[in-house]
Design a protein around this motif. Structure first.
Motif, short mmCIF file in Angstrom:
data_model
loop_
_atom_site.label_atom_id
_atom_site.label_comp_id
_atom_site.label_asym_id
_atom_site.label_seq_id
_atom_site.Cartn_x
_atom_site.Cartn_y
_atom_site.Cartn_z
N GLU A 75 0.81 -1.22 0.00
CA GLU A 75 0.00 0.00 0.00
C GLU A 75 0.84 1.27 0.00
N ARG A 76 1.99 1.21 0.65
CA ARG A 76 2.85 2.38 0.76
C ARG A 76 4.29 1.89 0.85
N GLU A 77 5.22 2.59 0.20
CA GLU A 77 6.57 2.05 0.11
C GLU A 77 7.62 3.15 -0.01
N SER A 78 8.78 2.91 0.60
CA SER A 78 9.97 3.74 0.38
C SER A 78 11.12 2.78 0.12
N ALA A 79 12.32 3.30 -0.02
CA ALA A 79 13.47 2.43 -0.31
C ALA A 79 13.68 1.38 0.77
N ALA A 80 13.40 1.74 2.03
CA ALA A 80 13.68 0.83 3.13
C ALA A 80 12.44 0.32 3.85
N THR A 81 11.27 0.86 3.54
CA THR A 81 10.07 0.50 4.30
C THR A 81 8.90 0.15 3.38
N ALA A 82 7.93 -0.54 3.97
CA ALA A 82 6.69 -0.82 3.23
C ALA A 82 5.56 -1.10 4.21
N LEU A 83 4.37 -0.70 3.81
CA LEU A 83 3.13 -1.05 4.50
C LEU A 83 2.36 -1.98 3.58
N VAL A 84 2.01 -3.16 4.09
CA VAL A 84 1.37 -4.19 3.28
C VAL A 84 -0.03 -4.48 3.81
N ASP A 85 -0.98 -4.63 2.88
CA ASP A 85 -2.32 -5.11 3.20
C ASP A 85 -2.32 -6.62 2.98
N GLY A 86 -2.48 -7.38 4.04
CA GLY A 86 -2.46 -8.83 3.94
C GLY A 86 -3.69 -9.44 3.31
N ARG A 87 -4.70 -8.61 3.05
CA ARG A 87 -5.94 -9.05 2.38
C ARG A 87 -6.62 -10.21 3.11
N ASN A 88 -6.41 -10.28 4.43
CA ASN A 88 -7.05 -11.30 5.27
C ASN A 88 -6.66 -12.72 4.86
N LEU A 89 -5.47 -12.87 4.30
CA LEU A 89 -4.99 -14.19 3.87
C LEU A 89 -4.36 -14.93 5.05
N LEU A 90 -4.07 -16.21 4.86
CA LEU A 90 -3.38 -17.01 5.87
C LEU A 90 -2.09 -16.29 6.28
N GLY A 91 -1.79 -16.28 7.56
CA GLY A 91 -0.63 -15.58 8.08
C GLY A 91 0.69 -15.92 7.40
N PRO A 92 0.97 -17.21 7.14
CA PRO A 92 2.24 -17.54 6.47
C PRO A 92 2.35 -16.98 5.06
N VAL A 93 1.24 -16.82 4.37
CA VAL A 93 1.26 -16.23 3.03
C VAL A 93 1.68 -14.77 3.14
N VAL A 94 1.12 -14.08 4.12
CA VAL A 94 1.46 -12.67 4.35
C VAL A 94 2.91 -12.56 4.84
N GLY A 95 3.28 -13.42 5.76
CA GLY A 95 4.62 -13.38 6.33
C GLY A 95 5.71 -13.62 5.30
N ASN A 96 5.52 -14.62 4.45
CA ASN A 96 6.51 -14.91 3.40
C ASN A 96 6.65 -13.73 2.43
N PHE A 97 5.53 -13.13 2.08
CA PHE A 97 5.52 -11.98 1.17
C PHE A 97 6.30 -10.82 1.79
N CYS A 98 6.03 -10.53 3.05
CA CYS A 98 6.64 -9.39 3.72
C CYS A 98 8.13 -9.60 3.97
N MET A 99 8.52 -10.81 4.39
CA MET A 99 9.94 -11.03 4.66
C MET A 99 10.74 -11.02 3.37
N SER A 100 10.17 -11.52 2.30
CA SER A 100 10.83 -11.47 1.00
C SER A 100 11.06 -10.02 0.57
N LEU A 101 10.06 -9.18 0.82
CA LEU A 101 10.17 -7.76 0.48
C LEU A 101 11.22 -7.07 1.36
N ALA A 102 11.23 -7.39 2.65
CA ALA A 102 12.21 -6.80 3.57
C ALA A 102 13.63 -7.19 3.17
N LEU A 103 13.82 -8.43 2.76
CA LEU A 103 15.15 -8.90 2.34
C LEU A 103 15.61 -8.19 1.07
N ARG A 104 14.68 -7.99 0.15
CA ARG A 104 15.02 -7.29 -1.10
C ARG A 104 15.49 -5.87 -0.79
#
Length: 363
Positions: A75-104
Motif C-alpha cells: 500500500e505504501r513504500e519507500s526504499a527501506a520501508t513498506a506497508l502491506v495489506d495482507g488481504r485477510n490471507l493465511l498468516g504464512p502467506v502474508v509473512g513470506n511476502f513481507c519477509m521477501s520484500l524486507a530482504l530485497r
C-alpha cells in the motif's frame, strides 16, 4: 505422568496438513506455505505452533473469515520501508511476502522494515527471522495476537502473547535465533497440558481474579497468561513492557486491530486483522567481521562452565537445533499420541480419509 508419543515422518505431516487445507478450499500454494510453517514449528520443538494449531486454520477458512485466495498488496513504500495489506490471507502467506520484500530492500539499502495489517496467525515467529539468517542477514519478526495476557497488576487480558524473534548468522551455518513469546509461555503450551491432562508450572498463567494458577482449565476459562517474568516481584512488568513494544511495531505502525480490539482467541465471528512486522538488516553495511564476532560470542557462552555439569550452557536457537537433531535420528517428528488422534478426528470431520499413522509408538 508419562505421555505416549508416536513418530510421524515430516513428509507425512506436510501432506496431511496440505490435504486438510485443500479440502476446505484453500489455494494449493497457500496450503503448502501453511504446512511448511507448521511442520517447521514441530521440527524445532515449538509444538504449540505446529500441527496442534491446524484445527484453528481449518475453522477460520470454513467460517469464511480468512481468505482462501488472493495475494498481499503493498500500500505504501519507500526504499527501506513498506506497508502491506495482507488481504485477510493465511498468516504464512502474508509473512513470506513481507519477509521477501524486507530482504530485497536490505540487499538494496542495508535495511528493510515491512509491516502488515489484515493478517492472521502466522505460526512461529522464528520461521521468518530464519529466512533472513539463510541470506546472511539479521532478521526480526513480531506479531500481535488476540488478547491472552493479563498485564501486571490487572485481571483482564489486554495484550497478546506478542512474540519476538531475532536471528543473526554466524560462521559455518551457525546462528543466534531468539524466538519467544512475551508471555511467560505460549497459550498452546497450556492447551497441550490441558489436552494431555497435565498441570502447569506456577508462573505460566492466572485465574479470573489475577491469581497465579497451576490448573490449565482456570487459565483457559476466564483467566489468562502472565507476562514473561511472572508476578511483579519477579519482573513480570518487563515482559508486560515488551508485549506493548511489539504492539507499537505491529498494531500502531500497521494500523491493524490491537490490544482488546482484536477478536477473542478462537472465536471466529470476524476477521482477525492482525498487525505484523518483518525486519531484515544487512551486516555488510556495518563493521566488517560480523559473522566472526557472532561465532565468538556464541562460543564464549557455550564454553562457560555450567552450574550443573549435565546441563551445558546453551544460546538461543540451540534447544531447537537439538530437537531437529533428535527428529533426524528418530526418522520423524515425535508427537503426543493424543494430539495426533485429535487432529485425525478433525480431518475425518471434514472428509479427509488419509490420516496420520499412530502405529509408531515411542516411550
Amino acid at each position: 505422568m508419562s505421555v505416549t508419543r508416536c513418530l510421524v515422518a515430516q513428509e507425512e505431516v506436510q501432506k496431511f496438513i496440505e490435504k486438510c487445507m485443500l479440502t476446505v478450499g484453500t489455494r494449493a500454494s497457500h496450503a503448502r506455505s501453511l504446512a511448511e510453517v507448521l511442520v517447521e514449528g514441530d521440527k524445532r520443538g515449538h509444538y504449540s505452533h505446529g500441527l496442534n494449531r491446524m484445527d484453528l486454520y481449518i475453522k477460520e477458512i470454513k467460517a469464511g473469515i480468512c481468505a482462501k485466495d488472493g495475494e498481499p498488496v503493498v500500500e505504501r513504500e519507500s526504499a527501506a520501508t513498506a506497508l502491506v495489506d495482507g488481504r485477510n490471507l493465511l498468516g504464512p502467506v502474508v509473512g513470506n511476502f513481507c519477509m521477501s520484500l524486507a530482504l530485497r530492500k536490505a540487499r538494496d539499502v542495508g535495511i528493510g522494515w515491512v509491516v502488515a495489517r489484515g493478517s492472521n496467525h502466522y505460526g512461529i515467529a522464528g520461521y521468518y527471522a530464519l529466512q533472513a539468517v539463510k541470506e546472511n542477514m539479521i532478521g526480526m519478526s513480531f506479531t500481535n495476537t488476540s488478547p491472552l495476557v493479563v498485564p501486571t497488576r490487572a485481571k483482564e487480558c489486554t495484550l497478546g502473547t506478542n512474540p519476538i524473534s531475532v536471528g543473526a548468522p554466524a560462521k559455518d551455518g551457525d546462528s543466534f535465533v531468539l524466538d519467544m513469546a512475551t508471555s511467560a509461555v505460549a497459550l498452546g503450551k497450556v492447551e497441550l497440558h490441558d489436552r494431555s491432562g497435565l498441570s502447569i508450572p506456577e508462573g505460566w498463567g492466572c485465574d479470573a481474579q489475577g491469581r497465579l494458577s497451576t490448573e490449565p482449565s482456570q487459565v483457559l476459562q476466564g483467566g489468562g497468561l502472565v507476562p514473561v517474568g511472572g508476578s511483579e516481584t519477579t519482573g513480570g512488568y518487563k515482559g508486560y513492557g515488551l508485549g506493548m513494544m511489539v504492539e507499537v511495531f505491529c498494531g500502531m505502525l500497521a494500523g491493524s486491530h490491537y490490544s482488546r480490539h482484536i477478536r477473542t482467541w478462537r472465536v471466529t465471528d470476524r476477521a482477525a486483522n492482525l498487525g505484523q512486522c518483518f525486519v531484515a538488516i544487512n551486516p555488510e553495511n556495518f563493521a566488517p567481521g560480523f559473522n566472526d564476532r557472532m561465532s565468538d560470542l556464541l562460543s564464549l557462552h557455550r564454553g562457560l562452565e555450567p552450574a550443573e555439569p549435565e546441563k551445558p550452557v546453551l544460546v538461543p536457537g540451540d534447544p531447537e537445533r537439538l530437537h531437529e537433531e533428535e527428529c533426524r535420528s528418530l526418522g520423524g517428528i515425535p508427537y503426543h499420541l493424543s494430539v495426533v488422534q485429535y487432529m485425525n478426528d478433525v480431518a475425518k470431520s471434514i472428509g479427509v480419509t488419509s490420516l496420520l499413522p499412530v502405529d509408531r509408538v515411542i516411550h
